[in-house]
Design a protein around this motif. Structure first.
Motif, PDB file in Angstrom:
ATOM      1  N   ALA A 249       0.829  -1.207   0.000  1.00  0.00           N
ATOM      2  CA  ALA A 249       0.000   0.000   0.000  1.00  0.00           C
ATOM      3  C   ALA A 249       0.860   1.252   0.000  1.00  0.00           C
ATOM      4  O   ALA A 249       0.593   2.214  -0.738  1.00  0.00           O
ATOM      5  N   LEU A 250       1.914   1.265   0.818  1.00  0.00           N
ATOM      6  CA  LEU A 250       2.810   2.425   0.850  1.00  0.00           C
ATOM      7  C   LEU A 250       3.451   2.643  -0.506  1.00  0.00           C
ATOM      8  O   LEU A 250       3.557   3.785  -0.983  1.00  0.00           O
ATOM      9  N   ALA A 251       3.875   1.559  -1.148  1.00  0.00           N
ATOM     10  CA  ALA A 251       4.530   1.670  -2.449  1.00  0.00           C
ATOM     11  C   ALA A 251       3.595   2.254  -3.496  1.00  0.00           C
ATOM     12  O   ALA A 251       3.981   3.137  -4.273  1.00  0.00           O
ATOM     13  N   ILE A 252       2.357   1.777  -3.512  1.00  0.00           N
ATOM     14  CA  ILE A 252       1.388   2.265  -4.496  1.00  0.00           C
ATOM     15  C   ILE A 252       1.039   3.725  -4.229  1.00  0.00           C
ATOM     16  O   ILE A 252       1.050   4.565  -5.136  1.00  0.00           O
ATOM     17  N   GLU A 253       0.735   4.034  -2.993  1.00  0.00           N
ATOM     18  CA  GLU A 253       0.311   5.393  -2.646  1.00  0.00           C
ATOM     19  C   GLU A 253       1.470   6.385  -2.658  1.00  0.00           C
ATOM     20  O   GLU A 253       1.260   7.579  -2.937  1.00  0.00           O
ATOM     21  N   GLY A 254       2.663   5.896  -2.358  1.00  0.00           N
ATOM     22  CA  GLY A 254       3.804   6.797  -2.234  1.00  0.00           C
ATOM     23  C   GLY A 254       4.717   6.855  -3.430  1.00  0.00           C
ATOM     24  O   GLY A 254       5.688   7.612  -3.433  1.00  0.00           O
ATOM     25  N   GLY A 255       4.455   6.041  -4.464  1.00  0.00           N
ATOM     26  CA  GLY A 255       5.267   6.092  -5.667  1.00  0.00           C
ATOM     27  C   GLY A 255       6.667   5.523  -5.508  1.00  0.00           C
ATOM     28  O   GLY A 255       7.623   6.033  -6.092  1.00  0.00           O
ATOM     29  N   TYR A 256       6.793   4.456  -4.748  1.00  0.00           N
ATOM     30  CA  TYR A 256       8.117   3.876  -4.495  1.00  0.00           C
ATOM     31  C   TYR A 256       8.546   2.911  -5.597  1.00  0.00           C
ATOM     32  O   TYR A 256       7.708   2.260  -6.226  1.00  0.00           O
ATOM     33  N   ASP A 257       9.842   2.802  -5.781  1.00  0.00           N
ATOM     34  CA  ASP A 257      10.442   1.700  -6.517  1.00  0.00           C
ATOM     35  C   ASP A 257      10.327   0.492  -5.590  1.00  0.00           C
ATOM     36  O   ASP A 257      10.971   0.437  -4.537  1.00  0.00           O
ATOM     37  N   TYR A 258       9.509  -0.486  -5.971  1.00  0.00           N
ATOM     38  CA  TYR A 258       9.091  -1.526  -5.024  1.00  0.00           C
ATOM     39  C   TYR A 258       9.143  -2.897  -5.668  1.00  0.00           C
ATOM     40  O   TYR A 258       8.774  -3.071  -6.833  1.00  0.00           O
ATOM     41  N   ASP A 259       9.627  -3.854  -4.899  1.00  0.00           N
ATOM     42  CA  ASP A 259       9.585  -5.257  -5.298  1.00  0.00           C
ATOM     43  C   ASP A 259       9.240  -6.099  -4.086  1.00  0.00           C
ATOM     44  O   ASP A 259       9.471  -5.695  -2.942  1.00  0.00           O
ATOM     45  N   ILE A 260       8.707  -7.272  -4.349  1.00  0.00           N
ATOM     46  CA  ILE A 260       8.543  -8.262  -3.304  1.00  0.00           C
ATOM     47  C   ILE A 260       9.500  -9.409  -3.578  1.00  0.00           C
ATOM     48  O   ILE A 260       9.995  -9.579  -4.695  1.00  0.00           O
ATOM     49  N   VAL A 261       9.759 -10.190  -2.545  1.00  0.00           N
ATOM     50  CA  VAL A 261      10.477 -11.443  -2.700  1.00  0.00           C
ATOM     51  C   VAL A 261       9.427 -12.542  -2.644  1.00  0.00           C
ATOM     52  O   VAL A 261       8.781 -12.743  -1.610  1.00  0.00           O
ATOM     53  N   GLU A 262       9.219 -13.207  -3.747  1.00  0.00           N
ATOM     54  CA  GLU A 262       8.154 -14.206  -3.836  1.00  0.00           C
ATOM     55  C   GLU A 262       8.323 -15.278  -2.774  1.00  0.00           C
ATOM     56  O   GLU A 262       9.391 -15.872  -2.629  1.00  0.00           O
ATOM     57  N   GLY A 263       7.267 -15.478  -1.992  1.00  0.00           N
ATOM     58  CA  GLY A 263       7.294 -16.473  -0.932  1.00  0.00           C
ATOM     59  C   GLY A 263       7.995 -15.999   0.325  1.00  0.00           C
ATOM     60  O   GLY A 263       8.086 -16.751   1.304  1.00  0.00           O
ATOM     61  N   GLY A 264       8.479 -14.770   0.313  1.00  0.00           N
ATOM     62  CA  GLY A 264       9.271 -14.264   1.425  1.00  0.00           C
ATOM     63  C   GLY A 264       8.433 -13.754   2.577  1.00  0.00           C
ATOM     64  O   GLY A 264       7.410 -13.097   2.377  1.00  0.00           O
ATOM     65  N   GLY A 265       8.882 -14.039   3.786  1.00  0.00           N
ATOM     66  CA  GLY A 265       8.295 -13.485   4.987  1.00  0.00           C
ATOM     67  C   GLY A 265       9.031 -12.236   5.420  1.00  0.00           C
ATOM     68  O   GLY A 265       9.745 -11.613   4.634  1.00  0.00           O
ATOM     69  N   HIS A 266       8.897 -11.882   6.681  1.00  0.00           N
ATOM     70  CA  HIS A 266       9.469 -10.623   7.159  1.00  0.00           C
ATOM     71  C   HIS A 266      10.995 -10.636   7.145  1.00  0.00           C
ATOM     72  O   HIS A 266      11.621  -9.614   6.846  1.00  0.00           O
ATOM     73  N   LEU A 267      11.613 -11.775   7.442  1.00  0.00           N
ATOM     74  CA  LEU A 267      13.071 -11.854   7.499  1.00  0.00           C
ATOM     75  C   LEU A 267      13.631 -12.287   6.144  1.00  0.00           C
ATOM     76  O   LEU A 267      14.285 -13.316   5.988  1.00  0.00           O
ATOM     77  N   LEU A 268      13.377 -11.444   5.166  1.00  0.00           N
ATOM     78  CA  LEU A 268      13.697 -11.741   3.772  1.00  0.00           C
ATOM     79  C   LEU A 268      15.151 -12.112   3.548  1.00  0.00           C
ATOM     80  O   LEU A 268      15.467 -13.046   2.804  1.00  0.00           O
ATOM     81  N   GLN A 269      16.052 -11.341   4.159  1.00  0.00           N
ATOM     82  CA  GLN A 269      17.466 -11.491   3.828  1.00  0.00           C
ATOM     83  C   GLN A 269      18.069 -12.795   4.328  1.00  0.00           C
ATOM     84  O   GLN A 269      19.117 -13.208   3.828  1.00  0.00           O
ATOM     85  N   ILE A 270      17.421 -13.413   5.307  1.00  0.00           N
ATOM     86  CA  ILE A 270      17.944 -14.699   5.782  1.00  0.00           C
ATOM     87  C   ILE A 270      17.037 -15.863   5.374  1.00  0.00           C
ATOM     88  O   ILE A 270      17.304 -16.997   5.734  1.00  0.00           O
TER      89      ILE A 270
END
Length: 290
Positions: A249-270
């Protein structure tokens, strides 16, 4: 390095000093050493400066703790300026997760833009009251606050916490070896007896979760002084955290360069270190930050 209230932060420098500089930190209750599966990938090409925020990781807990977003924001400014002084002035990319990502947002908006680019992994962005995502984030943060207040703080051994992580559904997607690494990173020897205790006291961790809903920080991407990348948990994944749809929602409303990590939870980097590295490099290449 010394902070304004007498507390101290231990920053460590690794990698290629001839490369672009990255300043990196961690989420609430965790420690930056535990993000090694992600940050090790930068070592051949970047000067990497990693640090734990006060009352976390390799730092001696502060007394009094002064464990608030307001103080963490000032601490980030001190870390940035000290790094520039002691290592030499250099354009710096900030890479932050969760609590530290939220701190970096607050710092950039309220203190000033210090970065050549900013990469934010799944910050716990809470929209204004009345927003469609507000209630879910309020519930999410309240549950985490209650969990932190009641969490176990003392362990006989590092392996004891490792086994707890291995048995938890919430941490089942961490990469191999991460459960022990995290346990080693968030524990310290008990100063008053045998065994180990959490570096970050549960009261401090709970205070940050509780404060998330009061920050009133839902900025547009244009409010930052330079390029910002928002990388979120997958809002379509089973059991996705409330942060995932909130960041979408923030990305859409705020115009961010945004990606998700498919299947990723909160601790994406690990959970998905290679994919997080790929998205980070894509952003840095796009903005000529290498």
């Amino acid at each position: 390095m010394a902070l304004e209230d007498g507390a101290a932060i231990r920053a460590r420098t690794y990698g290629n000093q001839a490369g672009a500089r990255i300043l990196m930190s961690h989420g609430n209750g965790f420690a930056v050493d535990a993000y090694y599966p992600y940050w090790r990938q930068f070592l051949p090409d970047f000067e990497l400066v990693i640090f734990d925020f006060r009352n976390h990781g390799q730092n001696t807990p502060a007394n009094p703790p002064n464990h608030t977003y307001e103080q963490l924001t000032r601490d980030l400014e001190r870390v940035f300026q000290t790094t520039q002084t002691e290592l030499g002035a250099k354009p710096t990319i900030g890479i932050f997760h969760s609590m530290s990502a939220r701190t970096a947002m607050k710092h950039a908006i309220e203190v000033g833009w210090r970065w050549s680019g900013l990469i934010l992994f799944d910050p716990p962005d809470v929209p204004p009251p009345g927003h469609p995502n507000y209630a879910a984030m309020e519930v999410f943060e309240n549950k985490l606050t209650e969990f932190a207040r009641n969490r176990r703080r003392a362990f006989v051994s590092i392996d004891e916490l490792t086994q707890e992580y291995l048995a938890s559904r919430a941490t089942r997607n961490w990469v191999e070896g991460e459960h022990e690494l995290m346990a080693r990173s968030v524990l310290r020897k008990n100063p008053s007896g045998d065994g180990f205790v959490l570096v970050c006291d549960p009261e401090n961790e709970a205070g940050i979760y509780a404060a998330a809903v009061t920050l009133n920080l839902w900025p547009k991407a244009r409010e930052f002084g330079g390029p910002v990348k928002l990388i979120g948990a997958d809002p379509n994944a089973k059991g996705a955290p409330a942060t995932a749809p909130a960041n979408r929602a923030l990305a859409i409303e705020g115009g961010y360069d945004y990606d998700i990590v498919e299947g990723g939870g909160h601790l994406l980097q690990i959970e998905h270190p290679a994919e997080c590295y790929r998205l980070s490099m894509e952003f840095m290449t796009k903005h000529n930050l290498l």
